[in-house]
Design an enzyme around this catalytic site. Sequence first.
Site: not given
Length: 408
Positions: A123, A200, A203, A226, A366
Site C-alpha cells: 500500500h 502491515d 487487511q 477495518k 493506494c
Amino acid sequence: MALDLKQIRSEFPILQRKLPNGKQLVYFDNAATSQKPRCVISAMSNYYEQYNSNAHRANHTLADEATTALETARENIAKFFGTSPSQLIYTSGATEAINLVAFSWARENLRRDDIVVLTEMEHHADIVPWQQLSKEIGIEVRYVPINTETYKLDMEAFSIAIQDSSLVCVVHTSNVLGVRNPIEEIIKLSHSAGAKVLLDCAQSAPHEKINFDGLGADFIAISAHKMAGPTGIGCLLVKKDIMIQMTPFMTGGSMIKTVTTEGSTFQDGHALFETGTPRIAEAIGWGAAVEWLNQFEMKEIHSHIHKIASWTSIEMKKIPGIMIYGDPERSDSSGAISFLHESIQSLDMALLLDEGGFAVRTGHHCAQPLMDALSVPSTNRASFWIYNTMDEAKLFIKHLKYIVERFA
Ligand code: PMP
C-alpha cells in the site's frame, strides 16, 4: 460453528440502510473500512455523555475514569494481538504506525546506502515514507516483484533482495489482491539475513489471529477501522528491545517527564510516542470492538468470508468479459475480489453497481506500483466481512450479469 448472521447483522444499524434510490444497501467495501456494531458506537457515546475528560492529567473522578478506560482498552487490544500493553503504541492508523517506524526507528538507526526492502504489492502507506527517507538520508529502497500469473510474491527474488538489508517491510495480506504473503517464512528469512521486519497487518487483522509475540516480527502496523473499530486510531506493535532504539518524532505534552527552560527529559516506553491528548474515545471504541470480536474465533470469520468470496469469484468468472486479479478461491485469501470488465470502464461499473445498492471500491486502491505491475490503471474491488451473506453475494452476481448483458 456457523456464525449467527441474523444476530450479527442486527447489531450493525447501518446494514438496514436504504440508498436514496430506495435500494437496500449491500456493503462490499470492507477492505476500505468495516461497519461498526452498536456496542462500539455506544461505548464511544457513553464516554462523551458520561465521563468525557482528558486522560493522564487530572485528579478527579472523570479523569480517572477516562484514564482507566484508555489503558484498559490498551490491555485488551494488546491481548487480542498476543502481546503486552507496553508494546502497543496508539497511532492514528496503519499509516501513522508505518511513518512512526520510518521517523522514530529508521531515521535514527539507518544510514546512507542501508537497504530497505519493500514489495510491489505494498500500500502507498508502506512505500511513500521509505521513498521520503531515501530522499532525506539516502537509504536504498528495493522492491520484490510479484508473479503476475499466480499473484504471489516472487520468493526467489525476495531471498536475493534481502541480502545485506536492514529492514524488510511487507504487507501481510494485499488490500488489492487478497493474497496472503508467507509472512512466517518472510520473518525467518529476513531475520537470518540480519534484517528487521515490519508487517502491515491492516487487511489481515480483521479475519486472522495476529499473535505478535508468537510471530516474532519486529513491528506490526494495524488500523482499528477495518475491524469494527472507529476511524482515527490504530497501533504500532513493537518488540521491547527495538522500542528502546526509537526516538520520538513528535514532542510536546504527555511524552515528557520534566521540562525546564533549559531542556526536557522524556518518558519511557509507549508514552514516549503518544504526544498530546490521547485518542480517548477512539481507543475506547476499539477496545469495545475487540471485546465484540472476542466472542468469535477469527478462523470462523475467515472461513465465512472465504465461503462468500470463493463462490462469488467462481460465479464472476462465468460472466463474459470479467477478469479477476488475485486468487480469491485460495483458502488463505482475504476475500477481496479485484476485477475489471473488458469493455465497461471501472468507474462506470462502480456507478452501475451503486445504482443496484452495491458499495464496492474503485480505483488504484493506494497501490499504484501494483497497478503498474498488473498493467491496469484501476480495478473494482468487492470485499466481504463477518456480516455479509450468501444472499447478498447472489444478488451481486445477478446485478453484475444484468449490467454486463445490458451495457457491454
Ligand atoms: N495498508 C493496507 C494494506 C491498507 O489496506 C490500508 C488502508 N487501505 C493501509 C495500509 C492504511 O491504513 P489507514 O488508512 O487506516 O492508515
